[in-house]
Design a protein around this motif. Sequence first.
Motif, PDB file in Angstrom:
ATOM      1  N   LEU A   1       0.825  -1.206   0.000  1.00  0.00           N
ATOM      2  CA  LEU A   1       0.000   0.000   0.000  1.00  0.00           C
ATOM      3  C   LEU A   1       0.853   1.246   0.000  1.00  0.00           C
ATOM      4  CD1 LEU A   1      -2.643  -1.379   2.374  1.00  0.00           C
ATOM      5  CD2 LEU A   1      -3.098  -0.527   0.108  1.00  0.00           C
TER       6      LEU A   1
ATOM      7  N   SER B   1      -3.900 -12.991   0.478  1.00  0.00           N
ATOM      8  CA  SER B   1      -4.430 -13.533  -0.778  1.00  0.00           C
ATOM      9  C   SER B   1      -5.320 -12.461  -1.383  1.00  0.00           C
ATOM     10  CB  SER B   1      -5.224 -14.800  -0.503  1.00  0.00           C
ATOM     11  OG  SER B   1      -6.304 -14.500   0.327  1.00  0.00           O
ATOM     12  N   VAL B   2      -4.656 -11.483  -1.942  1.00  0.00           N
ATOM     13  CA  VAL B   2      -5.392 -10.352  -2.487  1.00  0.00           C
ATOM     14  C   VAL B   2      -5.524 -10.556  -3.982  1.00  0.00           C
ATOM     15  CG1 VAL B   2      -5.499  -7.861  -2.640  1.00  0.00           C
ATOM     16  CG2 VAL B   2      -4.292  -8.949  -0.772  1.00  0.00           C
ATOM     17  N   PRO B   3      -6.710 -10.728  -4.492  1.00  0.00           N
ATOM     18  CA  PRO B   3      -6.816 -11.010  -5.919  1.00  0.00           C
ATOM     19  C   PRO B   3      -6.293  -9.872  -6.789  1.00  0.00           C
ATOM     20  CG  PRO B   3      -8.871 -11.441  -4.786  1.00  0.00           C
ATOM     21  CD  PRO B   3      -7.987 -10.748  -3.827  1.00  0.00           C
ATOM     22  N   ARG B   4      -6.556  -8.640  -6.379  1.00  0.00           N
ATOM     23  CA  ARG B   4      -6.256  -7.550  -7.290  1.00  0.00           C
ATOM     24  C   ARG B   4      -4.937  -6.867  -6.995  1.00  0.00           C
ATOM     25  NH1 ARG B   4     -11.808  -4.299  -8.233  1.00  0.00           N
ATOM     26  NH2 ARG B   4     -12.921  -5.932  -9.338  1.00  0.00           N
TER      27      ARG B   4
ATOM     28  N   GLN C   1      -8.766 -16.882  -9.521  1.00  0.00           N
ATOM     29  CA  GLN C   1      -9.667 -16.381  -8.496  1.00  0.00           C
ATOM     30  C   GLN C   1     -10.640 -15.370  -9.080  1.00  0.00           C
ATOM     31  OE1 GLN C   1      -7.388 -15.097  -5.192  1.00  0.00           O
ATOM     32  NE2 GLN C   1      -8.001 -16.831  -3.972  1.00  0.00           N
ATOM     33  N   GLU C   2     -10.144 -14.562  -9.986  1.00  0.00           N
ATOM     34  CA  GLU C   2     -11.033 -13.603 -10.633  1.00  0.00           C
ATOM     35  C   GLU C   2     -12.144 -14.338 -11.358  1.00  0.00           C
ATOM     36  OE1 GLU C   2     -11.232 -10.438 -10.739  1.00  0.00           O
ATOM     37  OE2 GLU C   2      -9.294  -9.518 -10.294  1.00  0.00           O
TER      38      GLU C   2
ATOM     39  N   SER D   1     -15.036 -15.980  -9.418  1.00  0.00           N
ATOM     40  CA  SER D   1     -15.991 -15.157  -8.688  1.00  0.00           C
ATOM     41  C   SER D   1     -17.405 -15.335  -9.234  1.00  0.00           C
ATOM     42  CB  SER D   1     -15.579 -13.693  -8.774  1.00  0.00           C
ATOM     43  OG  SER D   1     -15.619 -13.285 -10.118  1.00  0.00           O
TER      44      SER D   1
ATOM     45  N   PRO E   1      -3.854   3.666  -7.703  1.00  0.00           N
ATOM     46  CA  PRO E   1      -3.642   2.231  -7.507  1.00  0.00           C
ATOM     47  C   PRO E   1      -3.344   1.912  -6.049  1.00  0.00           C
ATOM     48  CG  PRO E   1      -1.721   3.226  -8.505  1.00  0.00           C
ATOM     49  CD  PRO E   1      -2.743   4.312  -8.409  1.00  0.00           C
TER      50      PRO E   1
ATOM     51  N   ALA F   1      -3.637   2.981   5.406  1.00  0.00           N
ATOM     52  CA  ALA F   1      -4.421   2.855   4.178  1.00  0.00           C
ATOM     53  C   ALA F   1      -5.417   1.719   4.232  1.00  0.00           C
ATOM     54  CB  ALA F   1      -3.502   2.686   2.968  1.00  0.00           C
TER      55      ALA F   1
ATOM     56  N   LYS G   1      -8.338   1.991   1.723  1.00  0.00           N
ATOM     57  CA  LYS G   1      -7.962   1.624   0.351  1.00  0.00           C
ATOM     58  C   LYS G   1      -7.859   0.112   0.222  1.00  0.00           C
ATOM     59  CE  LYS G   1      -6.796   2.995  -3.772  1.00  0.00           C
ATOM     60  NZ  LYS G   1      -7.720   3.805  -4.581  1.00  0.00           N
TER      61      LYS G   1
ATOM     62  N   LYS H   1     -10.065  -3.126  -2.052  1.00  0.00           N
ATOM     63  CA  LYS H   1      -9.442  -4.094  -2.947  1.00  0.00           C
ATOM     64  C   LYS H   1      -9.685  -5.528  -2.523  1.00  0.00           C
ATOM     65  CE  LYS H   1      -7.988  -0.910  -5.378  1.00  0.00           C
ATOM     66  NZ  LYS H   1      -8.568  -0.729  -6.707  1.00  0.00           N
ATOM     67  N   LEU H   2     -10.179  -5.734  -1.330  1.00  0.00           N
ATOM     68  CA  LEU H   2     -10.340  -7.090  -0.830  1.00  0.00           C
ATOM     69  C   LEU H   2     -11.810  -7.492  -0.841  1.00  0.00           C
ATOM     70  CD1 LEU H   2      -7.923  -7.179   2.207  1.00  0.00           C
ATOM     71  CD2 LEU H   2      -7.576  -8.111  -0.047  1.00  0.00           C
TER      72      LEU H   2
ATOM     73  N   GLN I   1     -12.820 -11.131   3.563  1.00  0.00           N
ATOM     74  CA  GLN I   1     -11.404 -10.982   3.921  1.00  0.00           C
ATOM     75  C   GLN I   1     -11.156  -9.775   4.807  1.00  0.00           C
ATOM     76  OE1 GLN I   1      -9.984 -10.763  -0.118  1.00  0.00           O
ATOM     77  NE2 GLN I   1      -9.036 -12.777   0.037  1.00  0.00           N
TER      78      GLN I   1
ATOM     79  N   LEU J   1     -15.274 -19.837  -1.955  1.00  0.00           N
ATOM     80  CA  LEU J   1     -14.275 -18.800  -2.183  1.00  0.00           C
ATOM     81  C   LEU J   1     -14.769 -17.484  -1.606  1.00  0.00           C
ATOM     82  CD1 LEU J   1     -13.321 -19.579  -5.849  1.00  0.00           C
ATOM     83  CD2 LEU J   1     -11.842 -19.782  -3.866  1.00  0.00           C
TER      84      LEU J   1
ATOM     85  N   VAL K   1     -14.632 -14.597  -2.772  1.00  0.00           N
ATOM     86  CA  VAL K   1     -15.202 -13.651  -3.730  1.00  0.00           C
ATOM     87  C   VAL K   1     -16.665 -13.938  -4.038  1.00  0.00           C
ATOM     88  CG1 VAL K   1     -13.103 -12.911  -4.826  1.00  0.00           C
ATOM     89  CG2 VAL K   1     -14.140 -15.074  -5.490  1.00  0.00           C
ATOM     90  N   GLN K   2     -17.186 -15.060  -3.518  1.00  0.00           N
ATOM     91  CA  GLN K   2     -18.586 -15.362  -3.820  1.00  0.00           C
ATOM     92  C   GLN K   2     -19.558 -14.555  -2.978  1.00  0.00           C
ATOM     93  OE1 GLN K   2     -18.670 -19.577  -3.400  1.00  0.00           O
ATOM     94  NE2 GLN K   2     -18.378 -19.914  -5.577  1.00  0.00           N
TER      95      GLN K   2
ATOM     96  N   LYS L   1     -21.263 -11.473  -2.234  1.00  0.00           N
ATOM     97  CA  LYS L   1     -21.476 -10.191  -2.891  1.00  0.00           C
ATOM     98  C   LYS L   1     -22.588  -9.453  -2.188  1.00  0.00           C
ATOM     99  CE  LYS L   1     -19.849 -11.696  -7.344  1.00  0.00           C
ATOM    100  NZ  LYS L   1     -20.182 -12.021  -8.725  1.00  0.00           N
TER     101      LYS L   1
ATOM    102  N   GLN M   1     -17.897  -8.092  -5.376  1.00  0.00           N
ATOM    103  CA  GLN M   1     -17.416  -8.769  -4.169  1.00  0.00           C
ATOM    104  C   GLN M   1     -16.587  -7.864  -3.282  1.00  0.00           C
ATOM    105  OE1 GLN M   1     -16.262  -9.892  -7.268  1.00  0.00           O
ATOM    106  NE2 GLN M   1     -14.045  -9.886  -7.209  1.00  0.00           N
TER     107      GLN M   1
END
Lengths: 322, 407, 368, 119
Positions: free
Chosen positions: B142, B204-207, B221-222, B225, B398, C40, C43, C47-48, C52, C290, C292-293, C295, C322
């Motif tokens: 970060l 485990s940060v996807p992005r 992982q993306e 989803s 970003p 941060a 921020k 992103k997570l 998470q 997972l 990310v499911q 939402k 997500q």
Amino acid sequence: MNEFLQGGLYGGGIIVAIMTSLLFVLWTERKMAARMQSRIGPNIIDPLGFLQAPADVLKLLQKEDIVPEKADRALFNYAPVLGAAVAIAVAAVVPFSATIVGADLDVGVLYLLAAGAVGVLPVFAAGWGSNNKFALLGAMRAIAQSVSYEVPLVLAALVPVILTGSMKVSEIVTFQQNHHWLIVWPFFLGVPAFVLFMLAMLAESNRIPFDIPEAESELVAGITTEYTGMKFGLFYMAEYLHTVIASAVAASLFLGGYDGPFAPGVWWMVAKTFGMVVAIYYLRWSLMRFRSDQLMALCWRWLVPTGVVLVVASALFVVFAG
Amino acid sequence: MAVSETPPVVAPAPSVRTVDTGTNFRHPLYQVLLETPGLTVGTAALDDLMTWGLTNAMWIFPMATSCCGIEFMATAASRVDIDRMGVIVRATPRQADVMVVAGTITTKMAPRVLKLWEQMPEPKWCIAMGSCAISGDFYRNLYSVVPGVDTFLPVDVYVPGCPPNPEALMHGMMRLQEKVRRQRKGENVVPEVKPELLKITQPSVPRLTDPSRPSEQSHQQELSSDDPTTTEETAALVVPAGEAPTLAPLVAADFEGLLGELGVATLPTDGPPIIPLAQHLELARRLKAIGYKQLVTIAASHWPAGKGRKGADAAEVEHYEIAFAVRTIGQGSRVASWAVKALPTEPVLTLSGIYAGADWQEREQFDLVGVKFAGHPDLRRIMLAENADAHPLRREFPADAHAAPWR
Amino acid sequence: MLLHFGPQHPSTHGVFRMDLYLDGEIIVKAVPYCGYLHRAVEKLCEKLAYVQLTPIVDKNDYVSPMTNEQALVMAFEAMLKLEVPRRARWMRSLFAELQRIASHLLAIGTFSLDLGGALGGGSTVFIHCFRERELILDLFEDVTGARFHYNTHTIGGNRHDLPAGWGAKVKAALDVIEARLPEYGAMTLENRIFQQRTKNVGVLDGELALELGITGPNLRASGVDHDLRRDAPYSAYDEVKVKVAVAKAGDCYARSEVRVAEVKESIRLCRLFVDGMPEGPINSGKPTKLPVQTKIPVGQTYVGIETPRGELGTWLIADGTQNPYRLKIRPPSLHSLSALPYILPGQTVSDAVAILGSLDPIMGEVDR
Amino acid sequence: MTAGLALLAFLLIAVAVSGTLLVVAKLLRVVSTKHEPLKEQTYECGEVPSGLAWVRFHARYYVVALFFVLFDIETAFLLPWATIVKEAGATGLVAVGSFVVVLMLGWVWASRKGALQWQ
């Protein structure tokens, strides 16, 4: 010249003995504090952690010496030596037994007070010389505090002088030997004067609850903020010396000094001094600290008048009852 | 994207430092003694004595910034009691031997840490306590966090954990003692390596683009989803019959009336009502008058132009949405909340004349999101360094935007 | 004289800086600076994935991590219109109350440390408070396996069920803490020096406190009777009667007084929660493979709960994906600190330490 | 005079002992080889100090100094009398007593004026 040599001999002995006892006092304090806080205290270094203080000294001896760029080098460098020396100097007139005394001055009490008052100079020199704002605040506090508590200290010390009619510390002790310890009789003068003396002495030597010049939660480390290595060690040592010697002085003036049955006088003196030290540490580890203005108010509004009343009362006692 | 202050001069990653032959300092007496023939026995004894003193009186300078600082305090407390090893805590760097970096170090803090480290007298050591100090933990990429203090400090001992137990810190101190002892004997000490645990602490940060992370995994992982796969059901997961969750709605009855008076007819169901910019202050004033005395929060969000944003109206232009929440006090406390929309050029009038607390809240939103509040008494940055030039919570910023030295 | 007080200072409770403009020892003007621990988090949260986030927010208010998670997952549950099983709600309240005791113990301890110094009576109180706090950390360790940063709240309930015989352990620990409270009272609230140092120092007006958004013990010490546990009940607080401690004076002493009273009240509540702990499932969330499911549908919400420091809120803007679109955490400590420029001028440097300590800020949540 | 000589010896030793510690430290301590400009900067919580610490201080300290002078002179006058209280008897007591009363009147006046309030 003989006296000079003899004084040197006794003085050397006394100083070495006090310095050595510091190691024990330090250990006692750390262990005591630990007990009061449900901890154990130093115990890994060797059985009971008794060599903790020597280890600290050895380490401090090896640390690099840093002088801040904007400091007043002379003040900064020599204040610690002066601080420790002045702290020891008070012990000169304290009789540790009938014979063991550094210099039995006729004006012993006056010397005690004078030497105590000089003690603030190295503190201020250190604070001013460091050119650090925390140190400066600490130094200003120390000056105001020491100067103020000088007055009740003198007044409290006058009480034994008036009662015994002498300023020679050994004569004060002899008087107590022949009559009573001053704290026992006249107790209505001795006890308040003793308490007053101890309060003022604590304030002079900057111990909690009067340790605002060094208040480490406010001023980081107060006057010693910029000091490294053994220079800091000397201040650290002076702090403990003040406590030990203040205890010894109080023991001489009020608790009968080396007077006591069964054992040689010097043991009694050691025992009384040590008892006082423990009491001071007990206070230290159980009280919060005052704020500087409260400290000054306490001094000028309560302790000074009390001291004046005590002096007058003891004079009345001596003239009419004594 | 310079969000940090002028970065400190970063020392090159130091190799292991030894006390006697180190490059940072020398020992004049030892050198004389060592060069004098026939003194080996005495020198060895003196050296042993000195090492004994050094290792048994390590005073700590706590660079305690966050969570690890609490565990650091617990180490000094009665259950572990680090005083047993003769360790005491000094608040000034001048009297300390070991700097324990306990907690996250941000780019704003790092120059100060470096300075405090320099202000410690030699010989000195550094312990990195906790995964933030070791590697930056999951903040490591970060914009505001230093990825491990060993990027600018010579770390002697790593104490992994998040946060490490007090016992772990004590063990770290013992490892440090051992290290010093062996160094002084001239033994070759294996350099302390970053613990492998670091890999576990990586998120485990996807992005988040982490170079050490295989890209296929992120991609998988993306993709997954939208994968409708469900897992095996667990027997315990049956929703019992009961009352519905009771949560205070964002629009209370008295607030609704007020909105009607101001001419806001349609109330959204999924968020705060949007108020015209002109009526914003008036609404706040009237809300305060009817008992909404406490400022709860101000939350600004940045909405880039609708084109390209998932699920957004393509005609939408770039704007800020600033939500305000206030509260009534006492029994049956209600939240009233409203939002205003403002173009980047449009100033939003400050609320700080009505609610004093809006002062800092608006500074924070200005700092992080970039909303400019008109009439604010003191619109300085509050979180980032004063000379930062970015607003990190804007969408285009970003997440892994490190300033140069920490990249 | 301009004195930089912090960012590294023994009494700034982390990395906080105040620039004090001094006249002698009197503060003429105080300019606080925060952000030295700006990690941060907001921020990162963008992103997570939702599930998470609990371990991330744990680190915000690192003295009471449990309540951080609770405020977060309650916002998610509100958006998902997800009902939490009764046992899970009771567990959350029990955890929160235990956490409140632990947090207030630490607050009292560090406040004493500020007043009494690391080499004095202050550290005695401090270390005794830590001794009692360890009892509560042990209880949490039994449940979650962690001393702090528990990550035990999940969307729809709790992750870890209570182990067998845990209630008895809680009660035993509470008995110990309750028995030792008078000891601290003698060294703090009933101590003359402590009173002199804290009474009439840092007086915070109730109206100003409200405007600044100050909540929790700091607000209640200024005479405002406001506690979300009673006034906007959540979790299990609608089923118990919470007695709210209020003090009038608004000074440092009142703030400590309120904290001690809250510890006593929390002990009572904890006993209630342990005794009445319902049986049943602890989670109603739909299990997913997972992260990310999970939402959350489009919308915005605000949820605030009463943590040991006051109202911790989560403003969530969800956009149907997500990840949160924007997650604003409302930290009570930031609002507490914003009172400093108002109450510091006119006080001395010593008071500055006392005032900062009595506000009990946690820099982790101030800066996030 | 004899005691004076002994005292002189004592003081010399006191200075010598504390001086010795510094000399030993000078022999044993390490010397930094790298010159770090940050090292010698004045410590102020990690910030760059703004200006020197040598500033003018508040006049309040002046009041304390005045008080100290007053009371210390008083005690200085009391000291010679203190050793001969018995010999001076009631006469001395009256003389000193009136002196103290006048001084304490001043104290009462000052405290009523608020001069003893530190702030």
